[in-house]
Scaffold this motif. Structure first.
Motif, PDB file in Angstrom:
ATOM      1  N   ASP A 185      -6.989  -0.152   7.142  1.00 12.85           N
ATOM      2  CA  ASP A 185      -5.588  -0.240   6.708  1.00 12.85           C
ATOM      3  C   ASP A 185      -5.125   1.390   6.466  1.00 12.85           C
ATOM      4  OD1 ASP A 185      -6.104  -2.703   6.047  1.00 12.85           O
ATOM      5  OD2 ASP A 185      -6.648  -2.518   3.854  1.00 12.85           O
ATOM      6  N   SER A 186      -5.980   2.373   6.265  1.00 13.63           N
ATOM      7  CA  SER A 186      -5.420   3.791   6.324  1.00 13.63           C
ATOM      8  C   SER A 186      -5.036   4.023   7.715  1.00 13.63           C
ATOM      9  CB  SER A 186      -6.790   4.641   5.877  1.00 13.63           C
ATOM     10  OG  SER A 186      -6.251   5.872   5.905  1.00 13.63           O
ATOM     11  N   ARG A 224       0.818  -1.193  -0.125  1.00 14.43           N
ATOM     12  CA  ARG A 224      -0.030   0.007  -0.148  1.00 14.43           C
ATOM     13  C   ARG A 224       0.814   1.170  -0.111  1.00 14.43           C
ATOM     14  NH1 ARG A 224      -5.445   1.119   2.067  1.00 14.43           N
ATOM     15  NH2 ARG A 224      -5.801   3.202   2.560  1.00 14.43           N
ATOM     16  N   SER A 274     -15.703  -4.452   3.848  1.00 12.74           N
ATOM     17  CA  SER A 274     -14.743  -4.084   3.223  1.00 12.74           C
ATOM     18  C   SER A 274     -14.457  -2.552   3.382  1.00 12.74           C
ATOM     19  CB  SER A 274     -15.165  -4.380   1.686  1.00 12.74           C
ATOM     20  OG  SER A 274     -15.107  -5.783   1.280  1.00 12.74           O
ATOM     21  N   GLU A 308     -10.790  -1.034   4.601  1.00  9.94           N
ATOM     22  CA  GLU A 308     -10.009   0.052   3.813  1.00  9.94           C
ATOM     23  C   GLU A 308      -9.754   1.176   4.866  1.00  9.94           C
ATOM     24  OE1 GLU A 308      -8.815   0.158   1.085  1.00  9.94           O
ATOM     25  OE2 GLU A 308      -9.570  -1.532   0.156  1.00  9.94           O
ATOM     26  N   TYR A 310     -14.042   7.625   3.741  1.00  5.50           N
ATOM     27  CA  TYR A 310     -14.584   6.007   4.233  1.00  5.50           C
ATOM     28  C   TYR A 310     -15.772   6.423   5.341  1.00  5.50           C
ATOM     29  CZ  TYR A 310     -10.571   4.083   1.814  1.00  5.50           C
ATOM     30  OH  TYR A 310      -9.720   3.664   0.642  1.00  5.50           O
TER      31      TYR A 310
END
Length: 512
Positions: A451-452, A303, A444, A448, A490
């Motif tokens: 993950d950020s 990433r 999902s 995300e 998000y």
């Protein structure tokens, strides 16, 4: 250890006679320019397994074979019907340690011993194309199989094999098969010589008992849950072998199986006693953690590399890529060696034994005897309600570290709800499939976001190191800001997605 060879073949038989095995004329097969007779060969193989045939139960064969062009030790692993991977090792007196290690999840502490000897007098014809390339190898074997212990019998049969060449299209098997059938051959009932030998040389063949077919709607909640748990436990054991072979994505797939299994213990706590399953779940959490160490780092590194590549060259100040490579390499060093030591550890093998014991004597609660549909639907809806509480809490939390934590907890709940719905598919059908898809969409998005969060933590750590080394931290700060913007996006997207995924009609469909 030699390279792995992929075998794609079909087996045929012409009866139980031990007479001379002859191949039909295959020169008329479309695409075949020449049929080359390789002459007879005698192959002498001793097959090894545990005394209780753990490898055979998994469709795995381990043999020491002399004669032919590939004499040596062969470990054959099922890939799909008619397809196996054969891992070869040179001839040696005992089972090669490398091959024994690959199947340790199956054998555990049990000794690999010789069970069956199979001698084949083989006639081989190569089917060649116009350029001399091997399209396939057709062989006929006059087989003699003898049990090496337990007073087993010696049996004989004739077997035919058609094995594809290395670069041949699998459809070629369908081209050849009519010619074999025309010669009176039929598909073999046994998937391998060993399986037939074990069945026919057994000193006391098992008595076949007639089973009453299940009536529609008869499976209980216990039947359903145990079938799912059994499948996930098997996926963990199969994943062990794939990880040892370093198969692509195998670590991730094995980790998913451990998570699904642990989730099932919690979701179906009214079917399986959690006093028994919770300690097993704790060990599965440990194993998933060990499997995830390198995987999580690998995903995060990819990433960050992608984010750097998105930045214009004029804004990449300092040795950012070099620092990122060093960071990733340092975290990766020794990871595979450590992972293999985990798979060989007493703790891991004990976990596999515990799963076997659980399935052999499952701790079923009274609800296990109830019809599957109602029990399973309520279990899925409990997990949904748990997710709903966490999402509501996250949406009510002000943006910042507290919100990040709340969204992470919601992500874990969404994953559990998704796993529950996926496990419910055999009992609830399409409504469960659709519900799982909606829970996955929530998972999902929240994934995300997490993950950020992890990327920002890594970027801050990298910036601290860069600053200490006198390097510019501008680019790392820029990437940190972009990750913050992604996370905010998000968070804005979540309410609308959750409203769609949590519509009441979706839950009503689960109840039927």
């Amino acid at each position: 250890m030699a390279d792995t060879v992929r075998e794609i073949e079909r087996k045929y038989e012409a009866g139980d006679s031990a007479g001379e095995a002859r191949l039909p004329d295959l020169s008329r097969v479309a695409g075949v320019a020449t049929v080359a007779d390789q002459g007879p060969a005698e192959l002498d193989a001793v097959y090894y397994d545990t005394a209780d045939r753990r490898l055979a139960a998994a469709g795995i064969t381990l043999r020491r074979r002399t004669g032919g062009s590939d004499a040596g030790w062969h470990l054959k692993l099922p890939v799909a019907p008619g397809t196996r991977d054969e891992i070869r090792a040179p001839l040696s007196p005992g089972v090669p340690r490398a091959l024994a290690a690959l199947v340790r999840a199956r054998t555990r502490d049990a000794e690999l011993v010789p069970l069956v000897r199979i001698v084949s007098r083989r006639e081989v014809h190569l089917l060649l194309d116009e350029h001399g390339g091997v399209l396939a190898e057709a062989s006929a074997d006059a087989v003699t199989a003898a049990r090496l212990a337990d007073g087993g019998r010696t049996v004989h049969w004739t077997e035919f094999e058609l094995e594809l060449g290395k670069d041949t299209d699998p459809d070629f098997l369908d081209v050849v098969e009519p010619h074999l059938r025309e010669a009176g051959l039929r598909t073999s009932k046994a998937p391998s010589k060993l399986s037939r030998a074990l069945a026919e040389t057994d000193p006391e063949p098992p008595v076949k008992r007639k089973r009453r077919p299940a009536k529609p709607g008869e499976p209980t909640a216990g039947d359903h849950v145990l079938a799912y748990v059994r499948a996930q436990a098997e996926a963990v054991v199969a994943g062990d072998l794939d990880v040892r072979r370093d198969i692509d994505d195998s670590v991730h797939q094995m980790r998913v199986a451990t998570r699904r299994l642990r989730s099932a213990f919690r979701t179906f706590g009214k079917v399986l006693d959690r006093e028994v399953t919770d300690p097993i779940g704790a060990e599965l959490k440990w194993l998933a953690g060990e499997l995830g160490v390198d995987r999580d780092r690998e995903v995060l590194s990819a990433r960050l590399r992608e984010r750097v590549d998105e930045v214009p060259d004029t804004l990449v100040l300092g040795p950012v890529r070099a620092r990122l490579r060093r960071w990733a390499a340092g975290r990766h060093a020794g990871a595979r060696k450590r992972l293999l030591s985990v798979l060989d550890s007493e703790r891991h093998l004990a976990l596999l034994d515990t799963l076997d014991a659980l399935l052999a004597d499952p701790p079923l609660l009274p609800a296990a005897a109830d019809p599957a549909r109602g029990v399973i639907a309520e279990a899925v809806l409990r997990d949904y309600r748990r997710l709903a509480r966490r999402v509501d809490h996250a949406l009510a939390t002000e943006a910042g570290p507290g919100c990040d934590t709340a969204l992470h907890e919601a992500r874990k709940a969404a994953k559990r709800a998704r796993y529950a719905a996926e496990a419910a598919k055999p009992a609830l059908g399409k409504p469960a499939k659709r519900f799982a898809r909606r829970m996955k969409s929530v998972q999902s998005l929240l994934g995300e976001h997490q993950d950020s969060v992890m990327a920002r933590e890594a970027l801050r750590a990298l910036a601290v190191q860069a600053h200490a080394a006198g390097e510019s931290t501008y680019t790392l700060g820029l990437l940190h800001g972009r990750e913050e913007a992604l996370a905010a996006g998000y968070e804005r997207e979540l309410p609308g997605l959750w409203e769609k995924a949590s519509a009441k009609r979706h839950r009503a469909a689960l109840r039927g």
